[in-house]
Design a protein around this motif. Structure first.
Motif, PDB file in Angstrom:
ATOM      1  N   PHE A  26       0.834  -1.207   0.000  1.00  0.00           N
ATOM      2  CA  PHE A  26       0.000   0.000   0.000  1.00  0.00           C
ATOM      3  C   PHE A  26       0.867   1.255   0.000  1.00  0.00           C
ATOM      4  N   GLU A  27       0.577   2.162  -0.940  1.00  0.00           N
ATOM      5  CA  GLU A  27       1.343   3.414  -1.040  1.00  0.00           C
ATOM      6  C   GLU A  27       0.527   4.632  -0.630  1.00  0.00           C
ATOM      7  N   SER A  37       2.179  -1.028  14.707  1.00  0.00           N
ATOM      8  CA  SER A  37       3.594  -0.780  14.394  1.00  0.00           C
ATOM      9  C   SER A  37       3.973  -1.231  12.998  1.00  0.00           C
ATOM     10  N   ARG A  38       3.001  -1.751  12.246  1.00  0.00           N
ATOM     11  CA  ARG A  38       3.312  -2.300  10.931  1.00  0.00           C
ATOM     12  C   ARG A  38       3.779  -1.229   9.956  1.00  0.00           C
ATOM     13  N   ASN A  68       2.757   8.307   9.046  1.00  0.00           N
ATOM     14  CA  ASN A  68       3.591   9.288   8.349  1.00  0.00           C
ATOM     15  C   ASN A  68       3.016   9.524   6.958  1.00  0.00           C
ATOM     16  N   ILE A  69       2.566  10.740   6.697  1.00  0.00           N
ATOM     17  CA  ILE A  69       1.906  11.003   5.422  1.00  0.00           C
ATOM     18  C   ILE A  69       2.636  12.091   4.634  1.00  0.00           C
ATOM     19  N   LYS A  70       2.388  12.059   3.333  1.00  0.00           N
ATOM     20  CA  LYS A  70       2.824  13.138   2.459  1.00  0.00           C
ATOM     21  C   LYS A  70       1.577  13.727   1.829  1.00  0.00           C
ATOM     22  N   ALA A  71       1.194  14.907   2.296  1.00  0.00           N
ATOM     23  CA  ALA A  71      -0.049  15.551   1.846  1.00  0.00           C
ATOM     24  C   ALA A  71       0.235  17.019   1.571  1.00  0.00           C
ATOM     25  N   THR A 119       6.537   4.205   7.337  1.00  0.00           N
ATOM     26  CA  THR A 119       6.367   4.242   5.881  1.00  0.00           C
ATOM     27  C   THR A 119       5.501   5.435   5.493  1.00  0.00           C
ATOM     28  N   LYS A 120       5.953   6.200   4.541  1.00  0.00           N
ATOM     29  CA  LYS A 120       5.222   7.402   4.147  1.00  0.00           C
ATOM     30  C   LYS A 120       4.051   7.036   3.245  1.00  0.00           C
TER      31      LYS A 120
END
Length: 431
Positions: free
Chosen positions: A163-164, A181-182, A208-211, A186-187
Motif C-alpha cells: 500500500f502506497e 507498528s506495521r 507518516n503522510i505526504k499531503a 512508511t510514508k
C-alpha cells in the motif's frame, strides 16, 4: 413510512414526480432514510426498482437503532436486512455509511464482505462508525482508488505492505484508530488530501503522510502524533491541536517549543490550541518576540485556558504580540481550583505587559468567565489596545451565582475602550 402516504397521491401528481429527470429522482431517494427509500417501490410499477440504483446507501445510527432485533447484529437482525438490500441493488455505490452498534457481535465476517463489495464498486465516500470492539480493516479496503472521503472509528489501520496511499482522497477522519507498528514510518501518499482529523488515536507516531495540499488539520487527544511532519504542507491554513489531558499523563510527545511550531506554519490563518498542549510549548522560557512574526494568523482560539497561570498568560501575550494581523480572538476559560492570582495580576498591571497595539483585532469572545482579577485585567488590557475592535462578547460561567454575574457585568461595562465603535455583549451564563 405510512403506506397510505404514497397511495393518496393523484395520478397526475404521481406522473409529474415519476417523469422527473433520473438525477432528481435519485436526489429525492437519497434524502430519505434507506428503509423509506426502499418502500417507494410500492408507489407504482415505474418506482418498483428505482431505489435499486441509488448511489448512496446509509445504514447509519438511525437505521441500526430501528432494525437491531434482540440487540443482535447478525443474520437475524441488521445484517440480514443489509445483505438483502445489497443483493437487490444494481449499479455503482458511490457513498456508503455503516454504523456498527455496541451490541453482541460474533465476528466481522459480514462487514468484511461489505467492504469487498465496495472495493469492486468504485466507492468514493465511505463512513464506518464502529461502537463495537476494534475492527481490523481488511486489505481490500486499501484497494479503493476512487475514494475521496474516508471516515473510520474504532478500527485497526494495518494496510498491506504494498500500500502506497489513497491517491484521490480529499477528506480523512480517523477516530479511536490504532495504527499499530506495521507502518514503521512508511510514508503514505495522500496527494489530494485537503482535510485531516485525528481524534483519540493510538500509535500515531507511525502514521507518516505526504499531503502537500493539506489545508485543514485537527489533532485531538493524540499525544504521540508527529506534528512537525503533519505540518509539512505549504497549503495548511487551519490547525487545531488539543491534548485534552495534562501532559504528565502522556509519554512520547514530540519535543518542540512555540517558536519551532509556528515557524512550521508559515501560512496559518486559523489556529486553535488547548492549555494542555500549550504547556508542552512553553516548557522553556517564553520569548517576547518570536524569530518571525505570524503575519498570516487571523483567528486564534484558546481552549481550557487559565489566565491565572502566569506561563499560559505569557504565552497568549506572546501570540498577540507576534500576530500583527489578528482579527478574531476566542478564549474558553477553564474551571480550575483556586490558585494564587498574584503573579499573573502583577504581570498584567506592569507598564510593558503588552507593548504593542492590536491594530487589526475586531472580534473578541470570552466564555466561561469566572471574574478572577487576571481575567478582568486581561479584558481591560484588550479594550485599551484594540483600536479597531467592533464586538466584545463575554459569557460568564454557569457556576457563578446571580450576584457575581451582575457584579462582573457592571465592572466590564465601565472599562474604557480605545475603539469608538466597540460594542460589549454580556450573554447568559454557559453551564
Amino acid at each position: 413510512m405510512d403506506r397510505n402516504k404514497w397511495r393518496v397521491v393523484g395520478c397526475g401528481e404521481e406522473d409529474r414526480i415519476s417523469n422527473l429527470p433520473e438525477h432528481l429522482i435519485d436526489s429525492i431517494l437519497e434524502s430519505l432514510p434507506i428503509e423509506d427509500a426502499v418502500r417507494t417501490s410500492i408507489i407504482s410499477k415505474k418506482w418498483r426498482h428505482k431505489w435499486t440504483t441509488m448511489s448512496t446507501l446509509a445504514f447509519d445510527e438511525h437505521f441500526s437503532k430501528k432494525f437491531a432485533n434482540n440487540r443482535a447484529f447478525d443474520h437475524n437482525g441488521v445484517i440480514r436486512i443489509i445483505n438483502k438490500v445489497l443483493i437487490l441493488h444494481k449499479g455503482p455505490i458511490s457513498k456508503f455509511h455503516l454504523h456498527i452498534p455496541n451490541i453482541f457481535l460474533d465476528n466481522f465476517q459480514e462487514v468484511d464482505q461489505f467492504m469487498l463489495l465496495l472495493s469492486r464498486n468504485n466507492v468514493r465516500e465511505l463512513i464506518i462508525t464502529n461502537l463495537n470492539r476494534n475492527y481490523e480493516l481488511p486489505s481490500y479496503l486499501f484497494s479503493c482508488p476512487e475514494l475521496t472521503k474516508l471516515e473510520l472509528q474504532k478500527c485497526r489501520f494495518n494496510p498491506p505492505l504494498e500500500f502506497e496511499g489513497f491517491l484521490n482522497l480529499e477528506e480523512l477522519l480517523l477516530k479511536d484508530i490504532d495504527f499499530g507498528s506495521r507502518l514503521c514510518g512508511t510514508k503514505i501518499k495522500l496527494p489530494q488530501l485537503k482535510k485531516l482529523t485525528l481524534h483519540m488515536c493510538k500509535n500515531v507516531y507511525s502514521f507518516n503522510i505526504k499531503a502537500t495540499k493539506l489545508r485543514i488539520l485537527t489533532v485531538a487527544a493524540c499525544p504521540d502524533a508527529m506534528l512537525l511532519q503533519l505540518f509539512d504542507s505549504p497549503c495548511l491554513f487551519v490547525a487545531g491541536i488539543a491534548l485534552k489531558k495534562p501532559i504528565q499523563d502522556f509519554v512520547g510527545v514530540e519535543k518542540m517549543n512555540l517558536a519551532t511550531m509556528l515557524s512550521n506554519l508559515p501560512r496559518i490563518e486559523h489556529f486553535y490550541v488547548d492549555s494542555h498542549f500549550l504547556k508542552c510549548l512553553i516548557a522553556e522560557k517564553i520569548p517576547k518576540l518570536l524569530p518571525h512574526a505570524i503575519y498570516s494568523l487571523k483567528r486564534l482560539a484558546l481552549l481550557h485556558y487559565q489566565l491565572a497561570d502566569l506561563h499560559q498568560l505569557r504565552s497568549v501575550l506572546c501570540l498577540l504580540r507576534n500576530s500583527p494581523n489578528l482579527e478574531t480572538l476566542c478564549i474558553f476559560m477553564a474551571m480550575v481550583p483556586r490558585v494564587d492570582v498574584g503573579p499573573a495580576s502583577n504581570h498584567l498591571e506592569s507598564p510593558n505587559c503588552l507593548d504593542c497595539t492590536l491594530n487589526r483585532l475586531q472580534t473578541v469572545e470570552i466564555a466561561y468567565l469566572e471574574g478572577s482579577k487576571p481575567e478582568l485585567l486581561f479584558i481591560k488590557l484588550l479594550l485599551t489596545h484594540s483600536p479597531s475592535l467592533d464586538k466584545f462578547t463575554i459569557t460568564p460561567s454557569g457556576a457563578l451565582d446571580a450576584k457575581k454575574i451582575l457584579d462582573i457585568a457592571k465592572d466590564v461595562m465601565q472599562y474604557p475602550r480605545i475603539s469608538p465603535k466597540a460594542k460589549m455583549f454580556y450573554l447568559n451564563p454557559k453551564r
